[in-house]
Design a protein around this motif. Structure first.
Motif, PDB file in Angstrom:
ATOM      1  N   GLN A 261       0.934  -1.144  -0.001  1.00 62.56           N
ATOM      2  CA  GLN A 261      -0.016   0.037   0.044  1.00 62.56           C
ATOM      3  C   GLN A 261       0.810   1.293   0.067  1.00 62.56           C
ATOM      4  OE1 GLN A 261      -2.594  -0.766   3.413  1.00 62.56           O
ATOM      5  NE2 GLN A 261      -4.234  -0.788   2.063  1.00 62.56           N
ATOM      6  N   TRP A 262       0.376   2.241  -0.686  1.00 66.95           N
ATOM      7  CA  TRP A 262       0.807   3.586  -0.793  1.00 66.95           C
ATOM      8  C   TRP A 262       2.388   3.610  -1.637  1.00 66.95           C
ATOM      9  CZ3 TRP A 262      -3.252   5.317   0.574  1.00 66.95           C
ATOM     10  CH2 TRP A 262      -4.149   4.695   1.690  1.00 66.95           C
ATOM     11  N   SER A 263       2.700   2.444  -2.112  1.00 67.92           N
ATOM     12  CA  SER A 263       3.859   2.414  -3.114  1.00 67.92           C
ATOM     13  C   SER A 263       3.539   2.738  -4.592  1.00 67.92           C
ATOM     14  CB  SER A 263       4.662   0.961  -3.084  1.00 67.92           C
ATOM     15  OG  SER A 263       3.839   0.128  -3.488  1.00 67.92           O
ATOM     16  N   THR A 264       4.558   2.894  -5.231  1.00 73.19           N
ATOM     17  CA  THR A 264       4.394   3.325  -6.728  1.00 73.19           C
ATOM     18  C   THR A 264       3.381   2.289  -7.457  1.00 73.19           C
ATOM     19  OG1 THR A 264       6.300   4.619  -6.968  1.00 73.19           O
ATOM     20  CG2 THR A 264       5.348   3.687  -8.808  1.00 73.19           C
ATOM     21  N   PRO A 265       3.848   0.990  -7.340  1.00 77.16           N
ATOM     22  CA  PRO A 265       2.846   0.277  -8.017  1.00 77.16           C
ATOM     23  C   PRO A 265       1.598  -0.138  -7.306  1.00 77.16           C
ATOM     24  CG  PRO A 265       4.402  -1.270  -6.623  1.00 77.16           C
ATOM     25  CD  PRO A 265       4.906   0.474  -6.764  1.00 77.16           C
ATOM     26  N   TRP A 266       1.199   0.185  -6.155  1.00 76.60           N
ATOM     27  CA  TRP A 266      -0.096   0.183  -5.771  1.00 76.60           C
ATOM     28  C   TRP A 266      -0.839   1.267  -6.282  1.00 76.60           C
ATOM     29  CZ3 TRP A 266      -3.013   3.701  -2.378  1.00 76.60           C
ATOM     30  CH2 TRP A 266      -4.049   3.061  -1.700  1.00 76.60           C
ATOM     31  N   TYR A 267      -0.357   2.599  -6.478  1.00 80.53           N
ATOM     32  CA  TYR A 267      -1.163   3.586  -7.230  1.00 80.53           C
ATOM     33  C   TYR A 267      -1.476   3.117  -8.835  1.00 80.53           C
ATOM     34  CZ  TYR A 267      -0.678   6.775  -3.249  1.00 80.53           C
ATOM     35  OH  TYR A 267      -0.724   7.352  -1.984  1.00 80.53           O
ATOM     36  N   GLN A 268      -0.382   2.713  -9.644  1.00 82.80           N
ATOM     37  CA  GLN A 268      -0.324   2.327 -10.740  1.00 82.80           C
ATOM     38  C   GLN A 268      -1.285   1.361 -10.836  1.00 82.80           C
ATOM     39  OE1 GLN A 268       3.560   1.328 -11.982  1.00 82.80           O
ATOM     40  NE2 GLN A 268       4.316   3.328 -12.399  1.00 82.80           N
ATOM     41  N   ALA A 311      -9.262  -5.168  -7.022  1.00 82.11           N
ATOM     42  CA  ALA A 311     -10.103  -4.668  -5.936  1.00 82.11           C
ATOM     43  C   ALA A 311      -8.971  -3.981  -4.879  1.00 82.11           C
ATOM     44  CB  ALA A 311     -11.026  -5.410  -5.249  1.00 82.11           C
ATOM     45  N   PHE A 312      -9.674  -2.901  -4.299  1.00 80.07           N
ATOM     46  CA  PHE A 312      -8.817  -2.099  -3.076  1.00 80.07           C
ATOM     47  C   PHE A 312      -9.771  -2.119  -1.883  1.00 80.07           C
ATOM     48  CE2 PHE A 312      -6.819  -0.961  -7.144  1.00 80.07           C
ATOM     49  CZ  PHE A 312      -5.495  -0.754  -6.545  1.00 80.07           C
ATOM     50  N   GLY A 313      -9.349  -2.291  -0.612  1.00 81.94           N
ATOM     51  CA  GLY A 313     -10.097  -1.911   0.401  1.00 81.94           C
ATOM     52  C   GLY A 313      -9.678  -0.470   1.017  1.00 81.94           C
ATOM     53  N   LEU A 314     -10.704   0.322   1.132  1.00 79.72           N
ATOM     54  CA  LEU A 314     -10.263   1.860   1.685  1.00 79.72           C
ATOM     55  C   LEU A 314     -11.516   2.236   2.176  1.00 79.72           C
ATOM     56  CD1 LEU A 314      -8.248   3.034  -1.550  1.00 79.72           C
ATOM     57  CD2 LEU A 314      -7.458   2.793   0.774  1.00 79.72           C
ATOM     58  N   PRO A 315     -11.226   3.292   2.942  1.00 75.23           N
ATOM     59  CA  PRO A 315     -12.581   4.001   3.362  1.00 75.23           C
ATOM     60  C   PRO A 315     -13.096   4.864   2.376  1.00 75.23           C
ATOM     61  CG  PRO A 315     -10.626   4.115   4.972  1.00 75.23           C
ATOM     62  CD  PRO A 315      -9.983   3.723   3.548  1.00 75.23           C
ATOM     63  N   ALA A 316     -14.205   5.686   2.854  1.00 71.80           N
ATOM     64  CA  ALA A 316     -14.866   6.483   2.024  1.00 71.80           C
ATOM     65  C   ALA A 316     -13.867   7.654   1.105  1.00 71.80           C
ATOM     66  CB  ALA A 316     -15.895   7.280   2.467  1.00 71.80           C
TER      67      ALA A 316
END
Length: 473
Positions: A261-268, A311-316
């Motif tokens: 999470q929060w790394s370059t590939p996570w965003y990509q 999928a990603f698990g995140l708050p609103a």
């Protein structure tokens, strides 16, 4: 001042805090809004917003999030009151607030906190009593769990948030149609109903050439069905063990893209194809790939096999994160419920107990949290953040979000917020949660057996919190 609890707060604040809610990374900065603007706007109760400070005065705000820069500028435009907003890195924020207030500093006037740190702040006496300004009159105007989080143990209102942060599963509708034949949120939610089903879903996706998550940490926001500490006793519920087993299975069966999470590939991964990294890269044992530098990462991984993440698990507030990163996949997303009700983050605004401008500060708090015109502005300005003011949520419940295939997200988030249990939030969450995360990492990588890792976890809690009773199982 309760020095024992203040020292306890220092121990907790020494731990790095998780990503703060509200659209974007925080960085230490100053934003001083210039004077000017009209005389006032209507608040949720219908009365005009007063300036709350005499000419020449200004309010100083310390915050974890860049959001309040925008709120401050808006407040100045509407009232003519100057607002200086100082944004502080989350890891440094608790210590800076503690140092200033224990020293009796008169500024800042406004302080904030996210749920995991509020209990310590309340006990240390840092947040002023808002009920003396009539806060109770607004109790039914804010989403219930947000109002509860803003109260100290004695039932006194001390902070209010302008947003709700329930958790959900953000998923790719196009992949859902390809693999499962439907992209309906209700149907996709069934694929995440519990941990065994999540593992089954993950294997189905892998067989089709995809990965369910970027990393095995995506379900962390849903983990735990009770507080870490109950009546002074460490509480490791069965759901915590089940979550550990889930993470180990996801990791050891190669069901994720191994992108932290929060790394370059996570965003990509939000925008499309991403390299399938190795476990050693995820654990930083192999430093040949710099996952924090986009250009270096692209060069180092150009010959690796690629996949797409489902999928990603995140708050609103994840709608803001995806908004800024989905690129060509915009419109191909949906949001469904996870295996449990969860929430994370949220900026709770209150008045510093040391401020000499408390009346003026209260006007600012009301403007940010209880003013319907402000809520309307923030919904539009933020492009999707979910406010806590019930009247604004009701007004926008049928809004269709284009990034999410026209889904009515405000109605969904309000439904998820109704299931949130605030009793699960304690001052120990960050430190104990990090220690449990370390235990999970040790098991999944084979560094330790499950029994060894759990015993080491118990040792850590006993040494860090001698006042907590640890019953080893």
């Amino acid at each position: 001042m309760n020095w024992k609890k203040a020292v306890s707060m220092a121990l907790v604040s020494a731990m790095a805090l998780s990503m703060t809610a509200c659209g974007g990374d925080s960085k230490e900065s100053n934003a001083s809004a210039g004077a000017g603007g009209a005389a006032g706007t209507e608040n949720a109760g219908g009365s005009a917003v007063e300036g709350g400070a005499s000419s020449g005065e200004k309010l100083v705000v310390w915050t974890l999030s860049n959001d309040l820069i925008d709120f401050g500028e808006r407040y100045t435009e509407q009232t003519g009151v100057e607002v200086e907003t100082v944004v502080i890195e989350p890891a440094n924020y608790p210590t800076k607030v503690q140092t200033a207030l224990l020293a009796g500093e008169k500024e800042p006037d406004i302080i904030v906190g996210e749920p995991k740190m509020l209990e310590d702040f309340y006990d240390a006496g840092f947040f002023e009593d808002l009920d003396q300004f009539g806060a109770k009159d607004y109790a039914d105007q804010i989403v219930d769990y947000v109002w509860e989080v803003g109260q100290s143990d004695d039932g006194v209102q001390r902070a209010i948030s302008y947003q709700i942060t329930p958790a959900g599963i953000y998923y790719r509708r196009d992949i859902a149609q390809t693999v499962f034949g439907t992209d309906d949120p209700e149907e996709i939610g069934k694929l995440f109903a519990d941990y065994p089903m999540i593992l089954k879903t993950a294997q189905t996706l892998k067989d089709a050439g995809y990965r369910i998550f970027s990393s095995d940490a995506e379900m962390n926001v849903f983990s735990g069905d009770s507080a870490w500490v109950i009546d002074g006793v460490l509480n490791v519920s069965q759901s915590r063990y089940d979550f550990m087993d889930l993470c180990v299975e996801l990791y050891q069966k190669d069901l994720t893209a191994y992108a932290n999470q929060w790394s370059t590939p996570w965003y990509q991964a939000m925008a499309g194809q991403v390299p399938i990294l190795s476990a050693d890269i995820q654990n930083y044992e192999d430093d040949s790939v710099n996952v924090w530098d986009a250009e270096a990462f692209e060069e180092a991984t150009k010959d690796m096999d690629k996949t797409e993440v489902f999928a990603f698990g995140l708050p609103a507030w994840g709608v803001l994160t995806l908004r800024d990163n989905v690129k060509d996949t915009s419109g191909s997303w949906g949001v469904c419920a996870g295996p449990a009700y969860g929430f994370d983050g949220g900026t709770y605004i209150g008045i510093s107990s040391q401020s000499e401008k408390k009346e003026a500060a209260w006007e600012y708090v009301k403007f940010c949290t209880l003013n319907e015109e402000t809520a309307e502005w923030w919904i539009e300005f933020s492009e999707g953040d979910t406010v806590s003011l019930k009247s604004a949520l009701e007004k926008h419940k049928d809004d269709a979000n284009e990034v999410y295939g026209g889904q009515k997200l405000y109605a969904f988030w309000l439904q998820q917020a109704e299931g949130i249990d605030t009793s699960k939030v304690t001052r120990y969450d960050t430190a104990i949660g990090d220690a449990w995360g370390n235990a999970i990492s040790a098991v999944k990588t084979g560094e330790k057996t499950k029994e060894e890792a759990i015993n080491e976890f118990y040792d850590k809690i006993e040494s860090t919190y001698p006042d907590i009773t640890v019953n080893r199982e």
